[in-house]
Design an enzyme around this catalytic site. Structure first.
Site, short mmCIF file in Angstrom:
data_model
loop_
_atom_site.label_atom_id
_atom_site.label_comp_id
_atom_site.label_asym_id
_atom_site.label_seq_id
_atom_site.Cartn_x
_atom_site.Cartn_y
_atom_site.Cartn_z
N LYS A 36 0.93 -1.29 -0.07
CA LYS A 36 0.41 -0.01 0.00
C LYS A 36 1.11 0.87 0.02
CE LYS A 36 -3.87 2.08 2.91
NZ LYS A 36 -4.49 1.27 3.84
N SER A 83 -9.68 1.79 1.79
CA SER A 83 -8.43 2.14 1.76
C SER A 83 -7.08 1.40 1.19
CB SER A 83 -7.92 3.51 2.31
OG SER A 83 -7.09 2.78 3.68
N SER A 129 -9.62 -1.74 7.04
CA SER A 129 -9.22 -0.88 5.45
C SER A 129 -8.23 -2.08 4.60
CB SER A 129 -8.46 0.54 5.68
OG SER A 129 -8.95 1.42 5.38
#
Length: 494
Positions: A101, A170, A194
């Site tokens: 990420k 996210s 998330s």
């Protein structure tokens, strides 16, 4: 490896299966990395620059990757192959390509936090997790897309099961890429859901480790008392192997604990283990067919000899607690964006969030401290309930993925639809929010499909530092079922 169907099948293998191929010499890290890179560049790169606001002109590309680090990945793969040939295998992850990420710093590779404000930011250091994975011999190939500043349910990444559905959170780029066979495994982050929520939307296996298990040094801070970093893969076992490599004490993150995690891939016998079922959440779905899928999943545990018992979780203002804590902490973390005026360049979907951060900076200290005191009470309550069982369980999300574009916002509003701010509702999916607030580990695993062919998911939550029990139950379930082996058909459904 060429472009055969056999090669494509290889890209969907689990961490252990890929590691066995690399260790035996059946494939090389360079060939595997090249194949993932080629697939990503063919199926993922959208006709617009990332980071970006959510858009409709994807041309069918998934947009899970902000940056593809081709040169660095192939260089790391060559090094991994040289070491494998000489018998210097560092870990089970040696030579496996992965994506992280785009919140975690990567030396020499841009790290944007999902925002055009930092579109050209190139760190000169690695996050702790990146260093640990480098030490393990893993191959970093991509920085994964996310909502700006880890924002809510908003991301450019599409859902490979159906492109008009949300990828829900996210860490969405990481989970979508894992399910679509674009990376060998991934790293996500979670503050309030998330990892597990997007894993639910796309049918990935994703683990939120115990708070303090994994160092957050070099990772963008959203909420320092709630942020966690965790693994994403195609199986629960994947998550265990990855967690073993990234877990550990780090003096640069004083929330980390000195409790080594040594993963055991054999879950052992299930007979006699105890599983608490938060029955109220199994009834939240409006679809009888979906509720039946969840019940059938519980039946699998019972058939393995697990003692299944209904429980009741405390009804507390989890939404208000979470909002208060995150708003104050993130407003403090991002003060510099307001001081230099760059906050004005945040994406339009983040306008409410920007205003919330401003409000958080002015919130009375008494409100924040009161929220933390209630949170401490919740910790005691949750610890006492969960400690009676090996783990507790509920649907990760009550339904399959909702529409990506909705009438009252673009895309899904970040607010929990069951609990307006300031209200307490028995229809709140409590287990996830309680577990996040108190720092308990949680594993999301696929358990079937809804009537529209979209994945459904269970979340297994354990006591603090008992990540292994959570993984044991997930691995045992996946040995009895094949939901985690299903993959979205290509071309992707519109």
């Amino acid at each position: 490896m060429g472009t055969s169907a056999a090669q494509e099948s290889t890209l969907f293998l689990t961490v252990r299966e890929l590691a066995d191929l690399l260790a035996s010499g059946a494939v090389t890290s360079v060939d595997l990395t090249q194949a993932y890179l080629d697939r990503a560049e063919a199926l993922d790169v959208p006709p617009f620059e990332l980071p970006s606001e959510p858009r409709t002109d994807h041309d069918g590309k998934l947009a899970t990757m902000v940056t593809i680090a081709r040169d660095q990945a192939l260089e790391a793969a060559e090094r991994a192959d040289r070491e494998l040939v000489t018998g210097s295998r560092r870990s089970i992850l040696h030579g496996l390509p992965y994506g992280v990420k785009d919140l975690l710093d990567t030396r020499g590779i841009r790290t944007t936090w999902g925002s055009r404000i930092f579109a050209d930011r190139v760190p000169d250091r690695n996050a702790a997790v990146i260093d640990r994975l480098e030490d393990a011999g893993a191959v970093l190939m991509a920085k994964m897309s996310l909502g700006e500043f880890a924002g809510g349910n908003t991301s450019s990444a599409l859902n490979p099961w159906k492109l008009d559905r949300t990828s829900f959170g996210s860490s969405s780029g990481t989970v979508s890429a894992a399910v679509a066979g674009l990376i060998g495994f991934g790293i996500g982050t979670e503050t309030g859901g998330s990892i597990v929520f997007p894993a639910s939307a796309v049918g990935a296996s994703g683990l939120r480790p115990t708070f303090g298990r994994v160092s957050r040094f070099g990772c963008m801070a959203l909420s320092w008392s709630l942020d966690k970093i965790g693994p994403v893969g195609r199986s629960a076992e994947d998550c265990g192997h990855i967690l073993e490599q990234i877990a550990g004490r780090d003096p640069r993150d004083n929330c980390t604990v000195d409790r080594p995690f040594v993963f055991r891939a054999d879950p052992g016998a299930m007979r006699g283990r105890r599983l608490g079922v938060h029955r109220a959440e199994f009834e939240l779905s409006g679809s009888e067919a979906t509720r039946r899928v969840f019940q059938e999943a519980l039946d699998v545990f019972a058939q393995m000899g697990v003692e299944v018992e209904d429980i009741e979780l405390p009804l507390r203002p989890t939404g208000a607690l979470f909002t208060t804590i995150v708003t104050v902490e993130s407003g403090t973390n991002f003060r510099a964006l307001f001081d230099d005026g760059s906050a004005a360049n945040m994406f339009s979907f983040n306008e409410d969030r920007r205003a919330g951060w401003m409000a958080g900076r002015m919130m009375p200290a008494a409100d924040y401290l009161t929220a933390q005191r209630i949170r401490n009470q919740l910790v005691r309550e949750a610890d006492e309930i969960v400690s009676r069982y090996d783990a507790v369980i509920a649907p990760t999300w009550p339904n399959g993925a909702a529409m990506r574009e909705v009438r009252d916002g673009w895309p899904i509003p970040a607010r929990n639809e069951w609990e307006p701010p300031g209200e307490i509702s028995s229809r709140t999916p409590r287990l996830n929010y309680i577990a996040n607030l108190v720092g308990h580990p949680g594993l999301a695993i696929p358990c079937g499909f809804d009537e529209d062919g979209l994945p459904l998911s269970l979340q297994i939550v354990g006591s603090p530092m008992d990540d292994q029990s959570v993984l044991d139950l997930g691995m045992a379930y996946q040995r009895e079922t094949d939901w985690h082996l299903r993959r979205p058909p290509y071309p992707w459904r519109e």
